[in-house]
Scaffold this motif. Structure first.
Motif, PDB file in Angstrom:
ATOM      1  N   GLU A   7       0.891  -1.227  -0.139  1.00  0.00           N
ATOM      2  CA  GLU A   7       0.106   0.020   0.117  1.00  0.00           C
ATOM      3  C   GLU A   7       0.786   1.390  -0.054  1.00  0.00           C
ATOM      4  N   GLU A   8       2.072   1.115   0.673  1.00  0.00           N
ATOM      5  CA  GLU A   8       2.909   2.325   0.937  1.00  0.00           C
ATOM      6  C   GLU A   8       4.264   1.950   1.084  1.00  0.00           C
ATOM      7  N   LEU A  30      -0.605   6.625   5.128  1.00  0.00           N
ATOM      8  CA  LEU A  30      -1.304   5.788   4.844  1.00  0.00           C
ATOM      9  C   LEU A  30      -1.892   4.722   5.783  1.00  0.00           C
ATOM     10  N   VAL A  31      -0.950   3.679   5.885  1.00  0.00           N
ATOM     11  CA  VAL A  31      -1.064   2.749   6.802  1.00  0.00           C
ATOM     12  C   VAL A  31      -1.442   3.215   8.365  1.00  0.00           C
ATOM     13  N   ASN A  83       8.344  -1.798   2.498  1.00  0.00           N
ATOM     14  CA  ASN A  83       7.209  -2.036   2.089  1.00  0.00           C
ATOM     15  C   ASN A  83       6.225  -2.200   3.373  1.00  0.00           C
ATOM     16  N   GLU A  85       1.843  -2.633   4.412  1.00  0.00           N
ATOM     17  CA  GLU A  85       0.486  -3.372   3.986  1.00  0.00           C
ATOM     18  C   GLU A  85      -0.108  -3.421   5.314  1.00  0.00           C
ATOM     19  N   ARG A  86      -1.668  -2.924   5.379  1.00  0.00           N
ATOM     20  CA  ARG A  86      -2.505  -3.187   6.537  1.00  0.00           C
ATOM     21  C   ARG A  86      -3.145  -4.576   6.179  1.00  0.00           C
ATOM     22  N   SER A  92     -12.600  -6.877   1.113  1.00  0.00           N
ATOM     23  CA  SER A  92     -11.784  -6.071   0.006  1.00  0.00           C
ATOM     24  C   SER A  92     -11.446  -7.074  -1.104  1.00  0.00           C
ATOM     25  N   THR A 178       7.791  -0.129  -4.556  1.00  0.00           N
ATOM     26  CA  THR A 178       8.374  -0.971  -3.761  1.00  0.00           C
ATOM     27  C   THR A 178       9.663  -0.966  -3.655  1.00  0.00           C
TER      28      THR A 178
END
Length: 207
Positions: A7-8, A30-31, A83, A85-86, A92, A178
């Motif tokens: 995600e970020e 973001l996360v 990297n 990611e939640r 989803s 990434t």
């Protein structure tokens, strides 16, 4: 549970060495936006638990010795990019594949071969998990869900002692968004094989 869709790109902003663990503070706007104490966030493919949220754009995690020994997390220092990611939400789409955030081993980037529209990256593969990796199958590299595009065995072992290797082809989006996009030859990366392969093997052994 995660999907391997980063995600970020975050950044390590602080690292504290404890007696048998480490405490990291990681910036990722973001996360962190909806993070709470106890939430899971994958950091370079390692599932870590949020301890505190700092200044609204960073979070703190404690990393136990087991994780430091089995992953590349212990090599992270302030300024390292990671990297993020939640954990996946049940409503989803599953854009990658089922990723647990439990690192099975580490590999080393052996070569990078660029082309006009993608780049082929070859990574060493520990013998203990090589049997779970198949061409066109899924593998997680530093938290990124990727498709195995090639497999082989080198005549001589790599610097990390591994002879098996696999290749992945990185598209421009993966290269840009990434840490794999800028990982030079010699970089140690976290590997997680497809958990389904391990369950199938276990069931076959007990059958």
């Amino acid at each position: 549970m995660f999907t391997g869709i980063v995600e970020e790109l975050g950044e390590i902003v602080a690292s504290e060495t404890l007696s048998d663990a480490a405490r990291l503070t990681i910036r990722g706007k973001l996360v962190t936006s909806d993070a709470r104490h106890g939430d899971s966030i994958a950091v370079n493919g390692v599932c870590l638990t949020v301890v505190d949220v700092v200044d609204g754009d960073s979070f703190t995690v404690d990393v136990m010795a087991e994780t430091l020994d089995r992953s590349s997390i212990g090599a992270l220092v302030p300024g390292s990019r990671v990297n993020l990611e939640r954990a996946a939400a049940l409503d989803s789409r599953l854009g990658g594949h089922l990723v647990q955030g439990h690192v099975d081993g580490t590999g080393t980037v052996l070569s990078r071969t660029p082309s006009e529209n993608w780049e082929v990256v070859r990574i060493s593969l520990p013998d203990a998990i090589a049997r779970y990796v198949v061409e066109k199958g899924s593998i997680t590299v530093d938290g990124v869900s990727l498709t195995v595009s090639g497999l082989g065995i080198a005549d001589e072992p790599a610097a990390d002692g591994n002879r098996d290797w696999f290749e992945v082809s990185l598209i421009p989006t993966t290269l840009a968004l990434t840490v794999l996009g800028s990982a030079p030859v010699g970089t140690v990366v976290n590997l997680e094989v497809d958990v389904i392969a391990k369950y199938v093997e276990r069931l076959a052994q007990r059958g």
